[in-house]
Design a protein around this motif. Sequence first.
Motif, PDB file in Angstrom:
ATOM      1  N   ARG A   1       0.828  -1.205   0.000  1.00 33.02           N
ATOM      2  CA  ARG A   1       0.000   0.000   0.000  1.00 33.02           C
ATOM      3  C   ARG A   1       0.864   1.256   0.000  1.00 33.02           C
ATOM      4  N   ASP A   2       1.841   1.296   0.908  1.00 32.79           N
ATOM      5  CA  ASP A   2       2.713   2.460   0.998  1.00 32.79           C
ATOM      6  C   ASP A   2       3.528   2.632  -0.285  1.00 32.79           C
ATOM      7  N   TRP A   3       3.984   1.509  -0.824  1.00 36.92           N
ATOM      8  CA  TRP A   3       4.754   1.558  -2.075  1.00 36.92           C
ATOM      9  C   TRP A   3       3.911   2.109  -3.218  1.00 36.92           C
ATOM     10  N   PHE A   4       2.694   1.645  -3.339  1.00 37.34           N
ATOM     11  CA  PHE A   4       1.849   2.120  -4.431  1.00 37.34           C
ATOM     12  C   PHE A   4       1.561   3.611  -4.282  1.00 37.34           C
ATOM     13  N   SER A   5       1.344   4.042  -3.061  1.00 40.83           N
ATOM     14  CA  SER A   5       1.117   5.462  -2.827  1.00 40.83           C
ATOM     15  C   SER A   5       2.325   6.283  -3.265  1.00 40.83           C
ATOM     16  N   ALA A   6       3.519   5.803  -2.924  1.00 41.18           N
ATOM     17  CA  ALA A   6       4.733   6.517  -3.322  1.00 41.18           C
ATOM     18  C   ALA A   6       4.900   6.515  -4.837  1.00 41.18           C
ATOM     19  N   CYS A   7       4.527   5.402  -5.463  1.00 40.26           N
ATOM     20  CA  CYS A   7       4.642   5.319  -6.927  1.00 40.26           C
ATOM     21  C   CYS A   7       3.787   6.389  -7.600  1.00 40.26           C
ATOM     22  N   LEU A   8       2.545   6.507  -7.180  1.00 42.91           N
ATOM     23  CA  LEU A   8       1.666   7.485  -7.819  1.00 42.91           C
ATOM     24  C   LEU A   8       2.115   8.901  -7.514  1.00 42.91           C
ATOM     25  N   THR A   9       2.729   9.090  -6.359  1.00 34.21           N
ATOM     26  CA  THR A   9       3.196  10.421  -5.996  1.00 34.21           C
ATOM     27  C   THR A   9       4.413  10.826  -6.812  1.00 34.21           C
ATOM     28  N   GLN A  10       5.245   9.845  -7.188  1.00 38.47           N
ATOM     29  CA  GLN A  10       6.532  10.145  -7.823  1.00 38.47           C
ATOM     30  C   GLN A  10       6.521  10.006  -9.341  1.00 38.47           C
ATOM     31  N   THR A  11       5.737   9.077  -9.874  1.00 36.57           N
ATOM     32  CA  THR A  11       5.799   8.827 -11.311  1.00 36.57           C
ATOM     33  C   THR A  11       5.142   9.956 -12.085  1.00 36.57           C
ATOM     34  N   GLY A  12       5.594  10.123 -13.313  1.00 36.27           N
ATOM     35  CA  GLY A  12       5.033  11.164 -14.171  1.00 36.27           C
ATOM     36  C   GLY A  12       4.091  10.611 -15.214  1.00 36.27           C
ATOM     37  N   SER A  13       3.420   9.497 -14.921  1.00 38.56           N
ATOM     38  CA  SER A  13       2.523   8.873 -15.893  1.00 38.56           C
ATOM     39  C   SER A  13       1.310   9.754 -16.152  1.00 38.56           C
ATOM     40  N   ASP A  14       0.667   9.541 -17.321  1.00 39.20           N
ATOM     41  CA  ASP A  14      -0.485  10.361 -17.664  1.00 39.20           C
ATOM     42  C   ASP A  14      -1.728   9.867 -16.936  1.00 39.20           C
TER      43      ASP A  14
ATOM     44  N   ASP B   1      -5.550   3.309 -14.766  1.00 34.02           N
ATOM     45  CA  ASP B   1      -5.418   1.849 -14.872  1.00 34.02           C
ATOM     46  C   ASP B   1      -4.737   1.280 -13.633  1.00 34.02           C
ATOM     47  N   ALA B   2      -3.693   1.961 -13.167  1.00 28.78           N
ATOM     48  CA  ALA B   2      -2.970   1.473 -11.985  1.00 28.78           C
ATOM     49  C   ALA B   2      -3.848   1.506 -10.744  1.00 28.78           C
ATOM     50  N   VAL B   3      -4.636   2.569 -10.591  1.00 31.67           N
ATOM     51  CA  VAL B   3      -5.540   2.666  -9.441  1.00 31.67           C
ATOM     52  C   VAL B   3      -6.573   1.543  -9.488  1.00 31.67           C
ATOM     53  N   SER B   4      -7.089   1.233 -10.666  1.00 28.31           N
ATOM     54  CA  SER B   4      -8.058   0.138 -10.794  1.00 28.31           C
ATOM     55  C   SER B   4      -7.437  -1.190 -10.385  1.00 28.31           C
ATOM     56  N   ARG B   5      -6.184  -1.417 -10.791  1.00 31.79           N
ATOM     57  CA  ARG B   5      -5.525  -2.684 -10.453  1.00 31.79           C
ATOM     58  C   ARG B   5      -5.274  -2.802  -8.957  1.00 31.79           C
ATOM     59  N   TYR B   6      -4.813  -1.718  -8.349  1.00 33.81           N
ATOM     60  CA  TYR B   6      -4.585  -1.787  -6.907  1.00 33.81           C
ATOM     61  C   TYR B   6      -5.906  -1.976  -6.168  1.00 33.81           C
TER      62      TYR B   6
END
Length: 649
Positions: free
Chosen positions: A367-380, A386-391
């Motif tokens: 959970r913490d990792w995914f939160s950090a990923c969305l905070t740091q990545t520059g994806s559109d 899509d990533a939020v749906s998968r999590y």
Amino acid sequence: MNETTGSYINEARSAVHSGEGAQYNFYVQAAASRLREQASRRPLAIALADRAHLQRRFVPPPRLQQARQLLHGSFAVLLNGLPGSGRRSAALMLLHELSDVAGSLHELPDTSDDTTTSPLDLRDVNAGDRLLLDLSEVDESRYLAIQEELSDFRSHLVRQGAHAVVVLPHHLSYLLRDDLRHLTVDIGRPSAKRLFVRHLRCEDITPPADELSGPELAAYLARAPLRDVAALADRVKRFRDSGGADEGFTHWLAKSLAVAADHSVRVAADISAEQNGRRRALLLSLAMFHGTAPSTVLQAANGLLKALGHPPDTTPRLEHSDLHAELSAIGAEILPSGHVQFRIQGYDQAVRNHFWTFLPDIRRQLRDWFSACLTQTGSDQSERGDAVSRYSEQGLRTNRPEDLAWLAKQWTLPTARAELLPDASQILALGLADDQHGRFFRQQIYDWSKDTATSAGLRRVLILVCSEAMARSHPDQALVRLHHLARRTSGPVGEDARRAVVELARADNRLYRRMLDRLSSGIAQGYWDVDFDLFLLLAEPVRLIRSRTVRSSLASGWAGVFSRPPDYWSTRATLWFDACCDVRYRDPVLDVLATASAMNVRTSCRLYRLAVDWSRVEAGETAGREETVSGLLLKINTAQGLEPYSHAV
């Protein structure tokens, strides 16, 4: 069908903005767009358009006719059946078939909001209503409490000419009371193949019979829940529409089944054979950010290793394999677009399932990792969605709805970036749409809406989610939560909340009555100044004015408003005088105003003086204005117990 009195809303379209500049406006609009797209993919089948969509694709299950007869004769029926057998869809179709001349079709609230003490609130039932009560995922205590009240509730249904279908919790069948068994029907599972074909035909796909008789399709239809059967048909449609029109049904079906194939054994073997922690991190990172740039996957993998406490690799970078080689080693390929995905369709789903199922001790770190990923990545926005749906799928599947709520709260902190707002909105909407955990999120949003410590960012998200998601399936509960947000939120976000709750209440006669009742009660208690503003925005002089309960709520609300200085209410009262020019509404409108002002002589005098001034304004026909003034005076005197002079002795 023609939805008239109490017709149900199709969508909530309340305007929402942040008021904090173009940046927030952009992300608020992106969030609303994402929620609408998500809703279009999964109709909630309460609004008329959704029910019509469902009806075209519905296949009657065994014993539905028995349930239909019981509903007509007893005004209520209890549906039992195995999970995945289409119990909720069957319940909705039973209600959809009933006459819609009066009342509305709506779902009864499944949370006890505000002052509601009874599990079944009789105020939720109006004449001719068609009611759904979904208890499929209820807990034992609530199930027992509702059964205690079902007998009296059914008697009220009969008096109101209303009907109710209750979906029972199959896992609690042993708790069903004996006196309710005569109202219970155990429906069976409809033919999955018929359902699949029906969905295809609704999309103008009509394959020959021999293309529907393959063993792989038969095996899938035999084991899949009905919602997955519908999803399979939707994937066939998507493959057809994505440029494969010339490939034919057999090819579309093969690709759709490949996506749905069970790769769990293969993934388990691959992960067991792979002892390298970095490659395992790449596996999960690619599974979560499937179809994104290799740099996004690499950044996520490095973040996962750090989150799980892996020691840094001190080997010089050029002595490692490059990212292309590492991705190839885990079965990935680079697309012409530059994005990366697994070679085997459906493999990413199996990887996610494996990690969340067989490494339960690291779910919090994930959970913490995914939160950090969305905070740091520059994806559109699309990739983030899509990533939020998968999590969300994994968190809900493994019974961790609190992880989704935690993420929504983290992504809306004052220190969070604005681009996370659509992600927070989406993750809450996905939780609301989940059959098993939807009630958890409705309760959580209720608690947040009443908590003065809730951040402004989260309030903004809650307004969006209530308006665009919850209002489609549970509008009563959305109304309550928006009202609490409007009461407790100031500034531009508070304006959004007030606009949203008024728009939702205006969308449906039943919600309009309910909101007037809430406002009149709130005004009488005097706790919230905003209730006065909401009342003046919402109360209409003509709408439902012939309803005794509506007139009572209006009179109570106006009585509170009249306690304010005349400058506060005179403009709105003048609009009510304008409505009196139509003789059809004059008496009930004046009854409301006279009753509201009768308790205070000074208020009555001010209202009468306002009416006199209004009547002298040059505005065409004057006879109606003079009759309105004289009628108001007569009704004020009557309300105060004063007889007309001509009747005095």
